[in-house]
Design a protein around this motif. Structure first.
Motif, PDB file in Angstrom:
ATOM      1  N   SER A 143       0.831  -1.209   0.000  1.00  0.00           N
ATOM      2  CA  SER A 143       0.000   0.000   0.000  1.00  0.00           C
ATOM      3  C   SER A 143       0.862   1.254   0.000  1.00  0.00           C
ATOM      4  O   SER A 143       0.619   2.204  -0.761  1.00  0.00           O
ATOM      5  CB  SER A 143      -0.911   0.024   1.232  1.00  0.00           C
ATOM      6  N   GLN A 193       2.473   1.692  -3.414  1.00  0.00           N
ATOM      7  CA  GLN A 193       1.533   2.216  -4.413  1.00  0.00           C
ATOM      8  C   GLN A 193       1.253   3.706  -4.175  1.00  0.00           C
ATOM      9  O   GLN A 193       1.140   4.475  -5.122  1.00  0.00           O
ATOM     10  CB  GLN A 193       0.223   1.424  -4.393  1.00  0.00           C
ATOM     11  N   LEU A 194       1.146   4.106  -2.912  1.00  0.00           N
ATOM     12  CA  LEU A 194       0.920   5.519  -2.607  1.00  0.00           C
ATOM     13  C   LEU A 194       2.099   6.369  -3.071  1.00  0.00           C
ATOM     14  O   LEU A 194       1.920   7.462  -3.621  1.00  0.00           O
ATOM     15  CB  LEU A 194       0.690   5.716  -1.109  1.00  0.00           C
ATOM     16  N   LEU A 240      -3.050   6.284  -6.259  1.00  0.00           N
ATOM     17  CA  LEU A 240      -3.864   6.547  -5.084  1.00  0.00           C
ATOM     18  C   LEU A 240      -5.201   5.818  -5.106  1.00  0.00           C
ATOM     19  O   LEU A 240      -5.631   5.285  -4.104  1.00  0.00           O
ATOM     20  CB  LEU A 240      -4.108   8.049  -4.954  1.00  0.00           C
ATOM     21  N   ALA A 289      -3.893   1.275  -4.259  1.00  0.00           N
ATOM     22  CA  ALA A 289      -3.594   1.644  -2.878  1.00  0.00           C
ATOM     23  C   ALA A 289      -4.833   1.516  -1.995  1.00  0.00           C
ATOM     24  O   ALA A 289      -4.761   0.986  -0.882  1.00  0.00           O
ATOM     25  CB  ALA A 289      -3.047   3.068  -2.816  1.00  0.00           C
TER      26      ALA A 289
END
Length: 163
Positions: free
Chosen positions: A113, A116-117, A122, A126
């Motif tokens: 997560s 990905q952020l 977003l 995420a």
């Protein structure tokens, strides 16, 4: 009537999980077993799942010594897993619990997560991973509380509720 052999696959204070693989998908049997177990004064709550041949029993920890009698009166002959297969008794020394695996998955999903952020992803990836992380955290908390002996309040499930 011959008692049904039930494997004890997990035991903790106030909680017992049994498996009856020979009765998998036998709904009439599990409904009858559910009613029989619920009628036992030593047992607080019962949850059955005929699809997995599983029975989950909650009871007052102070009455655990009377559990064997309650199971026998309900037509069950509980056996520890190592009683069924003594040659595999040592495998429990290195058994990885579901909770351990959840912690590993929780850490991996949290890391993914954050990754990905940082990439700017977003919305879909995420957000999805964060939802999985929250779900895992809630599940781990509920299991930890149950294992610690806190008063459990199982989700209201009927006799065919999932475990």
């Amino acid at each position: 009537m011959t008692p049904e052999t039930a494997r004890i696959v997990h035991r903790s204070t106030g909680r017992l999980r049994l498996r009856l693989p020979q009765r998998r998908h036998d709904l009439p049997f599990f409904l009858s077993l559910y009613e029989s177990l619920r009628a036992q004064p030593e047992i607080d709550e019962v949850s059955i799942n005929p699809a997995t041949a599983s029975v989950l029993i909650w009871l007052d920890p102070a009455r655990e010594d009377a559990l064997a009698g309650a199971l026998t009166r309900s037509g069950l002959a509980p056996l520890e897993d190592h009683q069924l297969h003594p040659e595999h008794a040592e495998r429990h020394l290195f058994h990885v619990s579901v909770n351990d695996m959840r912690i590993v998955v929780f850490l991996i999903m949290t890391t993914l997560s954050i990754h990905q952020l940082l990439k700017g992803q977003l919305l879909a990836p995420a957000l999805t991973m964060l939802l999985y992380v929250v779900d895992l955290a809630v599940g781990m908390r509920m299991e930890r509380d149950a294992a610690a002996g806190h008063e459990h309040q199982p989700a209201p499930t009927g006799p065919t509720g999932n475990i």
